[in-house]
Write a protein that holds these residues in place. Structure first.
Motif, PDB file in Angstrom:
ATOM      1  N   SER A   1       0.829  -1.206   0.000  1.00 51.83           N
ATOM      2  CA  SER A   1       0.000   0.000   0.000  1.00 51.83           C
ATOM      3  C   SER A   1       0.866   1.259   0.000  1.00 51.83           C
ATOM      4  N   GLY A   2       1.922   1.240   0.807  1.00 49.40           N
ATOM      5  CA  GLY A   2       2.836   2.386   0.844  1.00 49.40           C
ATOM      6  C   GLY A   2       3.540   2.589  -0.487  1.00 49.40           C
ATOM      7  N   MET A   3       3.980   1.489  -1.106  1.00 51.85           N
ATOM      8  CA  MET A   3       4.638   1.595  -2.415  1.00 51.85           C
ATOM      9  C   MET A   3       3.671   2.138  -3.466  1.00 51.85           C
ATOM     10  N   MET A   4       2.424   1.667  -3.432  1.00 53.48           N
ATOM     11  CA  MET A   4       1.434   2.153  -4.405  1.00 53.48           C
ATOM     12  C   MET A   4       1.170   3.642  -4.193  1.00 53.48           C
ATOM     13  N   ALA A   5       1.070   4.068  -2.938  1.00 49.35           N
ATOM     14  CA  ALA A   5       0.832   5.482  -2.656  1.00 49.35           C
ATOM     15  C   ALA A   5       1.987   6.337  -3.175  1.00 49.35           C
ATOM     16  N   ARG A   6       3.225   5.865  -2.965  1.00 54.63           N
ATOM     17  CA  ARG A   6       4.379   6.626  -3.466  1.00 54.63           C
ATOM     18  C   ARG A   6       4.418   6.636  -4.994  1.00 54.63           C
ATOM     19  N   ALA A   7       4.089   5.498  -5.615  1.00 51.33           N
ATOM     20  CA  ALA A   7       4.089   5.432  -7.083  1.00 51.33           C
ATOM     21  C   ALA A   7       3.014   6.352  -7.658  1.00 51.33           C
ATOM     22  N   LEU A   8       1.829   6.348  -7.047  1.00 50.67           N
ATOM     23  CA  LEU A   8       0.759   7.228  -7.532  1.00 50.67           C
ATOM     24  C   LEU A   8       1.123   8.695  -7.328  1.00 50.67           C
ATOM     25  N   ALA A   9       1.749   9.017  -6.194  1.00 47.40           N
ATOM     26  CA  ALA A   9       2.172  10.399  -5.948  1.00 47.40           C
ATOM     27  C   ALA A   9       3.220  10.822  -6.973  1.00 47.40           C
ATOM     28  N   ALA A  10       4.139   9.915  -7.312  1.00 45.79           N
ATOM     29  CA  ALA A  10       5.179  10.231  -8.302  1.00 45.79           C
ATOM     30  C   ALA A  10       4.567  10.443  -9.677  1.00 45.79           C
TER      31      ALA A  10
ATOM     32  N   MET B   1      -1.003  11.117  -9.537  1.00 43.27           N
ATOM     33  CA  MET B   1      -2.340  10.529  -9.601  1.00 43.27           C
ATOM     34  C   MET B   1      -2.871  10.389  -8.178  1.00 43.27           C
ATOM     35  N   PRO B   2      -4.197  10.450  -8.014  1.00 46.00           N
ATOM     36  CA  PRO B   2      -4.765  10.341  -6.667  1.00 46.00           C
ATOM     37  C   PRO B   2      -4.693   8.907  -6.136  1.00 46.00           C
ATOM     38  N   SER B   3      -4.589   8.801  -4.828  1.00 44.33           N
ATOM     39  CA  SER B   3      -4.575   7.483  -4.185  1.00 44.33           C
ATOM     40  C   SER B   3      -6.009   6.999  -3.994  1.00 44.33           C
ATOM     41  N   ARG B   4      -6.141   5.772  -3.576  1.00 45.25           N
ATOM     42  CA  ARG B   4      -7.470   5.202  -3.331  1.00 45.25           C
ATOM     43  C   ARG B   4      -8.198   5.994  -2.247  1.00 45.25           C
ATOM     44  N   ALA B   5      -7.472   6.368  -1.191  1.00 48.19           N
ATOM     45  CA  ALA B   5      -8.082   7.135  -0.101  1.00 48.19           C
ATOM     46  C   ALA B   5      -8.588   8.484  -0.606  1.00 48.19           C
ATOM     47  N   GLU B   6      -7.811   9.113  -1.487  1.00 44.94           N
ATOM     48  CA  GLU B   6      -8.240  10.407  -2.033  1.00 44.94           C
ATOM     49  C   GLU B   6      -9.472  10.254  -2.917  1.00 44.94           C
ATOM     50  N   ILE B   7      -9.538   9.190  -3.705  1.00 44.83           N
ATOM     51  CA  ILE B   7     -10.710   8.935  -4.547  1.00 44.83           C
ATOM     52  C   ILE B   7     -11.936   8.680  -3.677  1.00 44.83           C
ATOM     53  N   GLU B   8     -11.764   7.886  -2.608  1.00 46.40           N
ATOM     54  CA  GLU B   8     -12.882   7.620  -1.700  1.00 46.40           C
ATOM     55  C   GLU B   8     -13.360   8.905  -1.032  1.00 46.40           C
ATOM     56  N   ASP B   9     -12.412   9.782  -0.657  1.00 45.49           N
ATOM     57  CA  ASP B   9     -12.774  11.065  -0.060  1.00 45.49           C
ATOM     58  C   ASP B   9     -13.558  11.922  -1.049  1.00 45.49           C
ATOM     59  N   LEU B  10     -13.081  11.975  -2.293  1.00 46.13           N
ATOM     60  CA  LEU B  10     -13.798  12.742  -3.314  1.00 46.13           C
ATOM     61  C   LEU B  10     -15.201  12.178  -3.553  1.00 46.13           C
ATOM     62  N   SER B  11     -15.325  10.870  -3.556  1.00 45.54           N
ATOM     63  CA  SER B  11     -16.618  10.236  -3.755  1.00 45.54           C
ATOM     64  C   SER B  11     -17.581  10.594  -2.628  1.00 45.54           C
ATOM     65  N   ALA B  12     -17.090  10.567  -1.390  1.00 42.74           N
ATOM     66  CA  ALA B  12     -17.935  10.921  -0.248  1.00 42.74           C
ATOM     67  C   ALA B  12     -18.348  12.397  -0.319  1.00 42.74           C
ATOM     68  N   ARG B  13     -17.407  13.261  -0.694  1.00 37.96           N
ATOM     69  CA  ARG B  13     -17.741  14.689  -0.814  1.00 37.96           C
ATOM     70  C   ARG B  13     -18.765  14.918  -1.911  1.00 37.96           C
ATOM     71  N   LEU B  14     -18.625  14.225  -3.031  1.00 36.08           N
ATOM     72  CA  LEU B  14     -19.576  14.353  -4.128  1.00 36.08           C
ATOM     73  C   LEU B  14     -20.969  13.882  -3.699  1.00 36.08           C
ATOM     74  N   ALA B  15     -21.023  12.796  -2.946  1.00 38.21           N
ATOM     75  CA  ALA B  15     -22.315  12.296  -2.467  1.00 38.21           C
ATOM     76  C   ALA B  15     -22.979  13.316  -1.548  1.00 38.21           C
ATOM     77  N   ARG B  16     -22.182  13.947  -0.674  1.00 37.38           N
ATOM     78  CA  ARG B  16     -22.750  14.983   0.208  1.00 37.38           C
ATOM     79  C   ARG B  16     -23.265  16.165  -0.602  1.00 37.38           C
ATOM     80  N   MET B  17     -22.534  16.573  -1.639  1.00 33.20           N
ATOM     81  CA  MET B  17     -22.980  17.682  -2.478  1.00 33.20           C
ATOM     82  C   MET B  17     -24.278  17.338  -3.206  1.00 33.20           C
ATOM     83  N   GLU B  18     -24.410  16.095  -3.667  1.00 30.94           N
ATOM     84  CA  GLU B  18     -25.631  15.683  -4.347  1.00 30.94           C
ATOM     85  C   GLU B  18     -26.823  15.727  -3.403  1.00 30.94           C
ATOM     86  N   VAL B  19     -26.613  15.333  -2.148  1.00 28.64           N
ATOM     87  CA  VAL B  19     -27.692  15.399  -1.161  1.00 28.64           C
ATOM     88  C   VAL B  19     -28.086  16.854  -0.922  1.00 28.64           C
ATOM     89  N   MET B  20     -27.092  17.723  -0.784  1.00 26.63           N
ATOM     90  CA  MET B  20     -27.394  19.143  -0.565  1.00 26.63           C
ATOM     91  C   MET B  20     -28.109  19.733  -1.777  1.00 26.63           C
TER      92      MET B  20
END
Length: 115
Positions: free
Chosen positions: A53-62, A65-84
């Motif tokens: 996981s650490g190697m993938m995060a470093r490779a994506l940062a290099a 590209m966004p990491s899985r955690a960042e994509i999940e965060d964006l998805s949650a934020r988008l869902a909240r915006m859709e509700v609003m």
């Protein structure tokens, strides 16, 4: 009188093998050595997953590209915006209706059907 049915003989043999395997497995699972081995294997697997996981995060940062955690965060934020947005639309009296736009004219005709 004994049965000469090969399927019955196979089922009986399989049943006996299963009983033997279960007795050996029960004894093995209750031993301290097995518990230590399983704990070590689980720990090694978790360490490996963390390292990958650490190697993938470093490779994506290099690769910028966004990491899985960042994509999940964006998805949650988008869902909240859709509700609003749905709440806002509801307070305004529903979703705004789109004006009927004229469809583009068809300038090409489909090929004639062959009989």
């Amino acid at each position: 009188m004994t049965s000469t049915d090969p399927a019955a003989m196979f089922r009986e043999m399989l049943g006996e093998w299963e009983k033997l395997a279960n007795s050996v497995g029960d004894g093995l699972a209750k031993s301290d050595e097995f518990s230590r081995f399983m704990h070590g294997a689980t720990t090694a697997q978790m360490n490996t997953q963390e390292a990958i996981s650490g190697m993938m995060a470093r490779a994506l940062a290099a690769a910028n590209m966004p990491s899985r955690a960042e994509i999940e965060d964006l998805s949650a934020r988008l869902a909240r915006m859709e509700v609003m947005l749905a709440r806002i639309e509801e307070r305004l009296g529903g979703a705004p209706e789109r004006a009927d736009r004229p469809k583009p004219s068809r300038t090409r005709k489909p090929p004639a059907a062959k009989a």
